[in-house]
Design an enzyme around this catalytic site. Structure first.
Site, PDB file in Angstrom:
ATOM      1  N   ARG A  36     -30.562 -76.968  45.045  1.00  0.00           N
ATOM      2  CA  ARG A  36     -29.018 -76.913  44.864  1.00  0.00           C
ATOM      3  C   ARG A  36     -28.589 -77.493  45.380  1.00  0.00           C
ATOM      4  NH1 ARG A  36     -27.110 -74.529  38.356  1.00  0.00           N
ATOM      5  NH2 ARG A  36     -28.455 -76.244  37.696  1.00  0.00           N
ATOM      6  N   LYS A 198     -34.949 -77.503  18.846  1.00  0.00           N
ATOM      7  CA  LYS A 198     -34.803 -77.729  17.423  1.00  0.00           C
ATOM      8  C   LYS A 198     -34.013 -79.002  18.099  1.00  0.00           C
ATOM      9  CE  LYS A 198     -32.142 -73.370  16.217  1.00  0.00           C
ATOM     10  NZ  LYS A 198     -31.260 -72.734  16.725  1.00  0.00           N
ATOM     11  N   GLY A 351     -32.958 -78.808  31.604  1.00  0.00           N
ATOM     12  CA  GLY A 351     -33.349 -77.745  32.916  1.00  0.00           C
ATOM     13  C   GLY A 351     -34.952 -77.113  32.433  1.00  0.00           C
ATOM     14  N   GLY A 374     -27.601 -80.513  31.003  1.00  0.00           N
ATOM     15  CA  GLY A 374     -26.543 -81.525  29.952  1.00  0.00           C
ATOM     16  C   GLY A 374     -25.983 -82.757  30.391  1.00  0.00           C
TER      17      GLY A 374
HETATM   18  P1  AMP Z   1     -34.687 -77.090  24.994  1.00  0.00           P
HETATM   19  O1  AMP Z   1     -33.179 -75.975  25.335  1.00  0.00           O
HETATM   20  O2  AMP Z   1     -34.225 -76.946  23.394  1.00  0.00           O
HETATM   21  O3  AMP Z   1     -35.126 -77.688  25.520  1.00  0.00           O
HETATM   22  O4  AMP Z   1     -35.969 -75.746  24.485  1.00  0.00           O
HETATM   23  C1  AMP Z   1     -36.491 -74.977  24.775  1.00  0.00           C
HETATM   24  C2  AMP Z   1     -37.630 -74.397  24.388  1.00  0.00           C
HETATM   25  O5  AMP Z   1     -37.571 -74.629  23.277  1.00  0.00           O
HETATM   26  C3  AMP Z   1     -38.147 -73.544  25.047  1.00  0.00           C
HETATM   27  O6  AMP Z   1     -37.905 -71.909  25.522  1.00  0.00           O
HETATM   28  C4  AMP Z   1     -39.417 -73.196  24.610  1.00  0.00           C
HETATM   29  O7  AMP Z   1     -40.194 -72.440  24.490  1.00  0.00           O
HETATM   30  C5  AMP Z   1     -39.361 -74.002  23.408  1.00  0.00           C
HETATM   31  N1  AMP Z   1     -40.358 -73.913  22.186  1.00  0.00           N
HETATM   32  C6  AMP Z   1     -41.004 -75.066  22.397  1.00  0.00           C
HETATM   33  N2  AMP Z   1     -42.245 -74.981  21.499  1.00  0.00           N
HETATM   34  C7  AMP Z   1     -41.725 -74.402  20.275  1.00  0.00           C
HETATM   35  C8  AMP Z   1     -42.127 -74.363  19.507  1.00  0.00           C
HETATM   36  N3  AMP Z   1     -43.570 -74.562  18.728  1.00  0.00           N
HETATM   37  N4  AMP Z   1     -41.347 -72.759  18.687  1.00  0.00           N
HETATM   38  C9  AMP Z   1     -40.312 -72.526  19.103  1.00  0.00           C
HETATM   39  N5  AMP Z   1     -40.412 -72.426  20.012  1.00  0.00           N
HETATM   40  C10 AMP Z   1     -40.137 -73.494  20.773  1.00  0.00           C
END
Ligand code: AMP
Length: 392
Positions: A36, A198, A351, A374
């Site tokens: 950064r 999610k 991230g 974000g």
């Molecule tokens: P996000 O911050 O929403 O981009 O989510 C990132 C997180 O999603 C990471 O920590 C991954 O470990 C998790 N992730 C990716 N694939 C899966 C999965 N199949 N089941 C559970 N968590 C997951």
């Protein structure tokens, strides 16, 4: 969106107040990643190259929540900044007040003053106009180069622009140059790869991308809610039951618009969510009861080859599997490689996907690796970022 940039401003003999994002990771008092700080150097060096100008740098670090806490002092950044700029950096004990204003006025041309953590004052995140006015007294001109906080209307990103002539730095200019076409007029085929945990946190971005993209690749934990929406059994995988109808609607909207949605057709699964869990390859869309989908499978990855190779523009946000566990990093690694090889315009934001391209060593083969998690997500959602809108 056309923004004013640092090159549109006359900086000669000016005190240039610059908002940067020096919210660097610190462990035991040592900066563990200075990306950064390095990202802000083109703007800082440009300002210092202007005759008679002086530089006043401000940032937040961590979440001190309006209190002075020594562990969040920006003094940890001073030395590294000094080394990278190759010039002395003076540390201020605060970011507002008569004493600080005097320090800024006493600066000789070419001198650099680093203000103390903005978030030692709760007024910063409240975008308090009085606080913004006090910050503005520290400069004659304001330059915002903190893309990472551009989605927040804070005193140092938005409020201050009401009191000083303002423009964006080179980093903000570059982020806008890559993200703006993706939400307005992307070169097609436009492929969007969205992964992560999610659906709930990515639904707005999915809905927005659907308006412009040619193919939407959905992976990661969120893919299982989509597979369930299609009536498939997904065992014990991550599911958001509240979002099954939302997923159904998105699948229908995509079909109405002629957008192709690619969901995993095979999986790497495990009986338990752990780093040393045995890898079970499931050669089908469905996952048996008792197993958790942890990563996309080899057939799925192969099905992306052509689509990604033919993309004229591409954006990627979110890992395709639990990439923190080596056993389940193959999908994310494979996608990072395909994105690196794609000859279209490639943008990675968020991230975890940025961490993945860095971890696997592909960052320099990607056209733009965003500095804002974000902020990049909100940009793709089609939202106006207050810190950038203020520079129009
Ligand atoms: P996000 O911050 O929403 O981009 O989510 C990132 C997180 O999603 C990471 O920590 C991954 O470990 C998790 N992730 C990716 N694939 C899966 C999965 N199949 N089941 C559970 N968590 C997951």
């Amino acid at each position: 969106m056309k923004i004013k940039t640092v090159k549109d401003m006359n900086l000669v003999n000016k005190r240039c107040l610059v908002r940067v994002d020096f919210n660097v990771p610190v462990k035991d008092g040592v900066i563990t990643d200075d990306t950064r700080i390095r990202s802000a150097l083109p703007t800082l060096n440009y300002i210092l190259s202007q005759e008679g100008s002086s530089l006043i740098v401000m940032s937040h670090l961590g979440r001190p929540k309006g209190e002075v806490k020594s562990e969040f002092s920006l003094s940890v950044v001073r030395e590294r900044l000094q080394k990278l700029l190759g010039t002395k950096v003076i540390m201020a004990e605060d970011c507002i007040g008569n004493k600080i204003v005097k320090l800024t006025k006493d600066l000789n041309p070419g001198e650099v003053l680093l203000l103390e953590n903005l978030r030692f004052h709760s007024e910063e995140t409240k975008n308090d106009p009085e606080f913004a006015k006090k910050l503005a007294q520290n400069g004659d001109i304001f330059i915002n180069d903190a893309f990472g906080t551009a989605h927040r209307a804070h005193a140092s990103t938005e409020g201050v622009t009401k009191f000083l002539p303002s423009a964006g730095g080179f980093l903000i200019e570059k982020e806008v140059a890559f993200f703006e076409p993706l939400v307005t007029n992307p070169a097609k085929p436009f492929v969007a790869i969205i992964g992560g945990a999610k659906v709930s946190s990515k639904i707005s971005v999915l809905e927005s991308l659907l308006k412009n993209c040619t193919t939407l690749i959905i992976g990661g934990g969120m893919a299982y809610t989509f597979l369930k929406a299609k009536g498939l059994n997904v065992g014990n995988s991550l599911i958001e039951d509240d979002f099954i109808d939302v997923a159904k609607k998105l699948i229908k909207d995509a079909s109405d618009r002629g957008v192709e949605i690619l969901l995993p057709v095979d999986h790497l699964a495990a009986a338990e969510f752990s780093s040393d869990a045995e890898v079970i390859t499931i050669n089908s869309e469905m996952i048996p009861d008792g197993l958790i989908g942890m990563d996309i499978g080899p057939k799925t990855l192969e099905s992306y080859n052509d689509v990604i190779a033919k993309a004229k523009s591409l954006v990627w946000n979110g890992p395709l599997g639990v990439f923190e566990f080596n056993n389940f990093a193959k999908g994310t690694l494979g996608v990072a490689q395909l994105v690196a090889e794609c000859r279209g315009i490639t943008v990675v934001g968020g991230g975890d996907s940025v961490a993945a391209v860095n971890k696997f060593g592909y960052a320099d083969k990607i056209d733009h690796v965003s500095t804002g998690g974000g902020a990049s997500l909100e940009y793709l959602e089609g939202k106006e970022l207050p810190g950038i809108a203020a520079l129009k």
